[in-house]
Design a protein around this motif. Structure first.
Motif, short mmCIF file in Angstrom:
data_model
loop_
_atom_site.label_atom_id
_atom_site.label_comp_id
_atom_site.label_asym_id
_atom_site.label_seq_id
_atom_site.Cartn_x
_atom_site.Cartn_y
_atom_site.Cartn_z
N PRO A 60 0.83 -1.21 0.00
CA PRO A 60 0.00 0.00 0.00
C PRO A 60 0.86 1.25 0.00
N GLU A 61 0.26 2.35 -0.47
CA GLU A 61 0.98 3.63 -0.46
C GLU A 61 1.19 4.11 0.97
N LEU A 62 0.14 4.10 1.78
CA LEU A 62 0.22 4.58 3.16
C LEU A 62 0.34 3.36 4.08
N PHE A 63 1.58 2.86 4.21
CA PHE A 63 1.78 1.67 5.01
C PHE A 63 1.93 2.02 6.48
N ARG A 64 1.34 1.19 7.32
CA ARG A 64 1.46 1.31 8.77
C ARG A 64 1.80 -0.07 9.30
N PHE A 65 3.09 -0.33 9.43
CA PHE A 65 3.52 -1.67 9.80
C PHE A 65 3.67 -1.80 11.31
N HIS A 66 3.79 -3.05 11.76
CA HIS A 66 3.90 -3.34 13.19
C HIS A 66 5.31 -2.97 13.65
N ASP A 67 5.48 -1.75 14.14
CA ASP A 67 6.83 -1.23 14.34
C ASP A 67 7.55 -1.83 15.54
N TRP A 68 6.84 -2.58 16.37
CA TRP A 68 7.52 -3.23 17.50
C TRP A 68 8.18 -4.55 17.08
N MET A 69 7.84 -5.01 15.88
CA MET A 69 8.43 -6.26 15.39
C MET A 69 9.78 -6.01 14.73
N THR A 70 10.60 -7.04 14.71
CA THR A 70 11.80 -6.99 13.88
C THR A 70 11.38 -7.27 12.44
#
Length: 303
Positions: A81-91
């Motif tokens: 996706p253009e506006l990605f919001r990933f799980h930032d606590w993961m490696t």
């Protein structure tokens, strides 16, 4: 062979206002296809319908020969996706392992595939770092890795180079070329028309929810070939020699801008210049760019 993407009279209406209107697309398997248009043209809504994230108001859409509602066919589609919001606590590795499990990949296959995907997107050696420590460009790369993790038959990339520097954009072009060589279809939505021109086999330009132009890039741009001719002087003999070969669009001192029917005419033009007794200093072809075509079509449609 079924088409990778096929839509017939696809329509989506929000609160009485059409976002997509009578959209007809055909994307062949194994090609790189550019999906272009100004903001508000209906591109994002089209992608959401293809992914099953929103339902069409009317019309038909198929992916890999199957209805878009088919859950099994969706396992064969990768998406960035253009506006990605990933799980930032993961490696990075945990993130890919999580998405591999969502795809239903076998554990052994997933563990082999994760380092391959990281290598392809230029993140090898960074997989143990948390995503919240990644730069925006690295986050886009990890998003690309999850989009290709399951070796999909179709990859939909929404602005895949928006956060990348020129080197990163070149690497994405190389990745797309790698996917194409493996037979993967790439559906690319990008505002960077120069990148599309370097990458895509065919394009569709949409405006106000409809396709206003589509086709092979070479065919779309080929009719608009111009050349700049620089000589020591412009004479009646030169004009006469050029009359059957090219049309003079502009004259500026010893420079002429010519409209040519094709590149095959260039040697004949050079020969005609010399035979007219004129000294030839330069003959430079200048083809219309995708950006020129895009602006002409969109502005023409708005006028």
């Amino acid at each position: 062979m079924p088409l990778a993407i096929e839509t017939h009279h696809l329509r989506k209406v929000f609160h009485g206002r059409p976002a997509v209107e009578d959209l007809n697309l055909e994307v062949a398997q194994g090609e790189v296809f550019g999906f272009l248009g100004p903001n508000g043209a209906g591109k994002s809504t089209t992608v959401k319908m293809l992914l099953g994230l929103t339902h069409p108001s009317a019309g038909v859409a198929r992916i890999l020969g199957q209805p878009i509602e088919d859950l099994e066919v969706r396992r064969q589609v990768g998406f960035l996706p253009e506006l990605f919001r990933f799980h930032d606590w993961m490696t990075g590795r945990d993130f890919l392992r999580f998405h591999g499990q969502l795809y239903g990949m076998e554990t052994a296959d997933l563990e082999r595939r994760i380092p391959e995907a990281l290598e392809l997107v230029g993140l090898a050696g960074r997989e143990r770092e948390r995503i919240k420590g990644y730069s925006k460009g690295m986050q886009q790369r990890i998003g690309l890795a999850q989009a290709i993790l399951n070796r999909p038959k179709l990859v939909i990339l929404d602005e895949p180079t928006s956060a990348l520097d020129p080197i990163g954009r070149r690497e994405v072009r190389e990745l797309i070329a790698h996917l194409k060589a493996e037979g993967t279809t790439v559906f690319l939505n990008s505002h960077l028309l120069s990148e599309v021109e370097l990458t895509c086999d065919r394009v569709a330009i949409v405006n106000k929810g409809r396709v206003i132009q589509s086709g092979n890039l070479a065919e779309l741009l080929n009719p608009h070939l111009e050349a700049e001719l620089r000589v020591d002087k412009v004479t009646p003999a030169l004009r006469n020699a050029l009359s059957g070969l090219a049309r003079i669009l502009e004259e500026n001192g010893e420079r002429l801008t010519l409209a040519l029917p094709s590149e095959d005419t260039l040697p004949a033009v050079a020969e005609a210049v010399v035979h007219s007794g004129t000294k030839l200093y330069a003959l430079t072809p200048r083809r219309e760019s995708l950006e020129d075509l895009f602006v002409t079509l969109i502005e023409g449609g708005d006028s």
